[in-house]
Design a protein around this motif. Structure first.
Motif, PDB file in Angstrom:
ATOM      1  N   LEU A 242       0.872  -1.316   0.205  1.00  0.00           N
ATOM      2  CA  LEU A 242      -0.092  -0.292   0.307  1.00  0.00           C
ATOM      3  C   LEU A 242       0.673   1.258   0.098  1.00  0.00           C
ATOM      4  N   ASP A 243       2.086   1.168   0.690  1.00  0.00           N
ATOM      5  CA  ASP A 243       2.417   1.960   0.876  1.00  0.00           C
ATOM      6  C   ASP A 243       3.298   2.462  -0.581  1.00  0.00           C
ATOM      7  N   LEU A 244       3.960   1.486  -1.184  1.00  0.00           N
ATOM      8  CA  LEU A 244       4.104   1.667  -2.694  1.00  0.00           C
ATOM      9  C   LEU A 244       3.004   1.975  -3.573  1.00  0.00           C
ATOM     10  N   ILE A 245       2.415   1.814  -4.001  1.00  0.00           N
ATOM     11  CA  ILE A 245       0.844   2.476  -4.416  1.00  0.00           C
ATOM     12  C   ILE A 245       1.087   3.780  -4.435  1.00  0.00           C
ATOM     13  N   ARG A 246       0.823   4.071  -2.680  1.00  0.00           N
ATOM     14  CA  ARG A 246       0.177   5.551  -3.004  1.00  0.00           C
ATOM     15  C   ARG A 246       1.497   6.426  -3.480  1.00  0.00           C
ATOM     16  N   VAL A 247       2.698   5.839  -3.127  1.00  0.00           N
ATOM     17  CA  VAL A 247       4.119   7.508  -3.942  1.00  0.00           C
ATOM     18  C   VAL A 247       4.267   6.684  -4.716  1.00  0.00           C
ATOM     19  N   VAL A 248       3.944   5.486  -6.005  1.00  0.00           N
ATOM     20  CA  VAL A 248       4.185   5.583  -6.760  1.00  0.00           C
ATOM     21  C   VAL A 248       3.069   6.860  -8.344  1.00  0.00           C
ATOM     22  N   GLU A 249       1.949   5.987  -7.891  1.00  0.00           N
ATOM     23  CA  GLU A 249       1.011   6.169  -7.976  1.00  0.00           C
ATOM     24  C   GLU A 249       0.138   8.065  -8.119  1.00  0.00           C
ATOM     25  N   ASP A 250       0.921   8.804  -7.121  1.00  0.00           N
ATOM     26  CA  ASP A 250       1.723   9.924  -6.768  1.00  0.00           C
ATOM     27  C   ASP A 250       2.294  11.158  -7.639  1.00  0.00           C
ATOM     28  N   PHE A 251       3.173  10.625  -8.080  1.00  0.00           N
ATOM     29  CA  PHE A 251       4.364  10.479  -8.739  1.00  0.00           C
ATOM     30  C   PHE A 251       4.080  10.416  -9.870  1.00  0.00           C
ATOM     31  N   LEU A 252       2.842   9.234 -10.554  1.00  0.00           N
ATOM     32  CA  LEU A 252       2.606   9.116 -12.465  1.00  0.00           C
ATOM     33  C   LEU A 252       2.051  10.576 -11.861  1.00  0.00           C
ATOM     34  N   ARG A 253       0.687  10.342 -11.138  1.00  0.00           N
ATOM     35  CA  ARG A 253       0.001  11.262 -11.707  1.00  0.00           C
ATOM     36  C   ARG A 253       0.060  12.697 -11.692  1.00  0.00           C
ATOM     37  N   ALA A 254       1.698  12.703 -11.103  1.00  0.00           N
ATOM     38  CA  ALA A 254       2.225  14.571 -11.278  1.00  0.00           C
ATOM     39  C   ALA A 254       2.457  14.610 -12.708  1.00  0.00           C
ATOM     40  N   ASP A 255       2.345  14.011 -13.364  1.00  0.00           N
ATOM     41  CA  ASP A 255       2.627  14.387 -15.492  1.00  0.00           C
ATOM     42  C   ASP A 255       1.123  15.062 -15.631  1.00  0.00           C
ATOM     43  N   ALA A 256       0.093  14.698 -15.264  1.00  0.00           N
ATOM     44  CA  ALA A 256      -0.819  15.913 -15.735  1.00  0.00           C
ATOM     45  C   ALA A 256      -1.063  17.063 -15.009  1.00  0.00           C
ATOM     46  N   GLU A 257      -0.113  17.494 -14.150  1.00  0.00           N
ATOM     47  CA  GLU A 257       0.166  18.571 -13.550  1.00  0.00           C
ATOM     48  C   GLU A 257       0.808  19.548 -14.154  1.00  0.00           C
ATOM     49  N   SER A 258       0.791  20.955 -13.638  1.00  0.00           N
ATOM     50  CA  SER A 258       1.601  21.695 -14.268  1.00  0.00           C
ATOM     51  C   SER A 258       2.509  21.504 -14.422  1.00  0.00           C
ATOM     52  N   PRO A 259       3.614  22.118 -15.172  1.00  0.00           N
ATOM     53  CA  PRO A 259       5.827  21.751 -15.198  1.00  0.00           C
ATOM     54  C   PRO A 259       5.421  22.500 -13.772  1.00  0.00           C
ATOM     55  N   THR A 260       5.647  23.729 -13.206  1.00  0.00           N
ATOM     56  CA  THR A 260       5.769  23.964 -11.935  1.00  0.00           C
ATOM     57  C   THR A 260       5.428  22.875 -10.467  1.00  0.00           C
ATOM     58  N   ASP A 261       4.898  22.244 -10.610  1.00  0.00           N
ATOM     59  CA  ASP A 261       4.513  21.306  -9.523  1.00  0.00           C
ATOM     60  C   ASP A 261       4.898  20.151 -10.040  1.00  0.00           C
ATOM     61  N   ALA A 262       4.699  19.622 -11.913  1.00  0.00           N
ATOM     62  CA  ALA A 262       5.373  18.030 -11.861  1.00  0.00           C
ATOM     63  C   ALA A 262       7.813  18.644 -11.531  1.00  0.00           C
ATOM     64  N   GLU A 263       7.344  19.102 -11.449  1.00  0.00           N
ATOM     65  CA  GLU A 263       8.787  19.295 -10.985  1.00  0.00           C
ATOM     66  C   GLU A 263       9.476  19.235  -9.605  1.00  0.00           C
ATOM     67  N   SER A 264       8.492  19.030  -8.660  1.00  0.00           N
ATOM     68  CA  SER A 264       8.139  18.785  -7.301  1.00  0.00           C
ATOM     69  C   SER A 264       8.572  18.426  -7.286  1.00  0.00           C
ATOM     70  N   PRO A 265       9.576  17.094  -6.063  1.00  0.00           N
ATOM     71  CA  PRO A 265       9.432  16.926  -5.146  1.00  0.00           C
ATOM     72  C   PRO A 265       7.944  15.856  -4.517  1.00  0.00           C
ATOM     73  N   THR A 266       7.383  15.205  -4.828  1.00  0.00           N
ATOM     74  CA  THR A 266       6.867  13.765  -4.300  1.00  0.00           C
ATOM     75  C   THR A 266       6.541  14.700  -3.070  1.00  0.00           C
ATOM     76  N   ASP A 267       4.537  15.022  -2.765  1.00  0.00           N
ATOM     77  CA  ASP A 267       5.065  14.879  -1.052  1.00  0.00           C
ATOM     78  C   ASP A 267       4.531  13.465  -0.315  1.00  0.00           C
ATOM     79  N   ALA A 268       5.891  12.601  -0.031  1.00  0.00           N
ATOM     80  CA  ALA A 268       5.146  11.188   0.517  1.00  0.00           C
ATOM     81  C   ALA A 268       4.858  11.708   1.236  1.00  0.00           C
ATOM     82  N   GLU A 269       3.322  11.436   2.372  1.00  0.00           N
ATOM     83  CA  GLU A 269       3.369  12.221   3.459  1.00  0.00           C
ATOM     84  C   GLU A 269       3.194   9.786   4.143  1.00  0.00           C
ATOM     85  N   GLY A 270       3.056   9.952   5.324  1.00  0.00           N
ATOM     86  CA  GLY A 270       3.708   8.892   6.605  1.00  0.00           C
ATOM     87  C   GLY A 270       5.112   8.483   6.240  1.00  0.00           C
TER      88      GLY A 270
END
Length: 302
Positions: A242-270
């Motif tokens: 579950l930790d792996l899925i959350r981290v990976v899918e959050d990172f993959l989803r960042a591709d659809a965000e604005s260029p500025t947001d997409a270049e920021s590190p994933t916010d990996a809570e927990g």
């Protein structure tokens, strides 16, 4: 070169296409534990069997990361995937980096789960025999599994992982793959790649640890991110799904965000601790991941 179609199964029908590539010890069933909880609306995941594994167990080939990258590109063409992301576990992480070297324009994002560095993994004297003989000695495979998960996993799990590995890999191919992922250094071909690249490493893995990722992955890729999983070793799909899925899918989803947001590190809570990209100027310092691995005598009970 003879055309070859990698055996595969597709899960989901999302617009973001993603290949999932297994490691040295397993076929595509390596991802079984995460399948129930994947986001199948946002993503389409294609799980593949590399040559020598699973449904491709008897497939002839060179059994190299270069060949595997070519096989994936051919499969992408057959699936009609112009652009795609790739997740690679361990050896599969080296395959993912080969894609970054050969078709960077087609890669949206790259994820390595305990990825073998593009510089290879030099094996120290005792470790060389342990890994080389693992092709034919189940006790060596068990020792490697136990070592790379910090000696904390149940005996039944170790036995099950060994049995799966033996059943779903060809011994000769298994041995040949070792020469490719451990012995080939192509990091000069990927250093400076602009493909967003996430490395997920388990704190309990003494071989491909977060520190090894800092010296390799984080040094080479300007848009790199690192997430350390404190309670996982080398097999995060089984140890912390579950930790792996959350981290990976959050990172993959960042591709659809604005260029500025997409270049920021994933916010990996927990439990996951995301790190900021490092400066990728110049070649990375030489690193020997095997130096962190203690000697293991496979003849003794693991």
């Amino acid at each position: 070169m003879t055309s070859f179609v990698l055996p595969h199964e597709v899960h989901g029908d999302g617009a973001h296409k993603v290949f999932a590539v297994h490691g040295w010890f397993a076929d595509r069933s390596a991802y079984t534990a995460v399948l129930p909880d994947l986001d199948r609306t946002a993503f389409s995941y294609a799980l593949v069997d590399l040559r020598g594994y699973g449904e491709a167990r008897d497939a002839a080939g060179a059994y190299t990361t270069t060949e595997a990258a070519g096989d994936l590109v051919e499969l992408a063409d057959r699936l009609g995937w112009d652009r795609f992301s790739v997740i690679g576990h361990s050896m599969g992480g080296a395959v993912a980096q080969r894609l970054a070297a050969t078709v960077p324009d087609r890669l949206r994002r790259m994820v390595g789960v305990s990825p073998v560095p593009a510089s290879g993994v030099p094996l120290a004297d005792g470790q060389g025999a342990l890994f080389t003989d693992a092709a034919y000695k189940p006790e060596n495979r068990r020792a490697i599994l136990d070592l790379t998960t910090g000696g904390r996993r149940p005996a039944a799990w170790l036995d099950r992982m060994v049995a799966r590995s033996l059943e779903r890999s060809d011994a000769k191919a298994f041995r040949a793959w070792l020469d490719s992922w451990a012995g080939e250094d192509f990091h000069a071909d990927v250093a400076g790649s602009e493909v967003p690249a996430l490395a997920v490493a388990g704190e309990l893995d003494p071989a491909l640890s977060p520190e090894v990722m800092r010296q390799t992955w984080m040094s080479w890729y300007p848009r790199a991110e690192l997430v350390a999983l404190p309670f996982a070793g080398h097999y995060a799909m089984d140890e912390a799904p579950l930790d792996l899925i959350r981290v990976v899918e959050d990172f993959l989803r960042a591709d659809a965000e604005s260029p500025t947001d997409a270049e920021s590190p994933t916010d990996a809570e927990g439990p996951a601790d995301a790190e900021s990209p490092t400066d990728a100027e110049g070649p990375a310092p030489a690193v020997d991941p095997a130096a962190a691995v203690p000697h293991v005598d496979a003849s003794e009970p693991a």
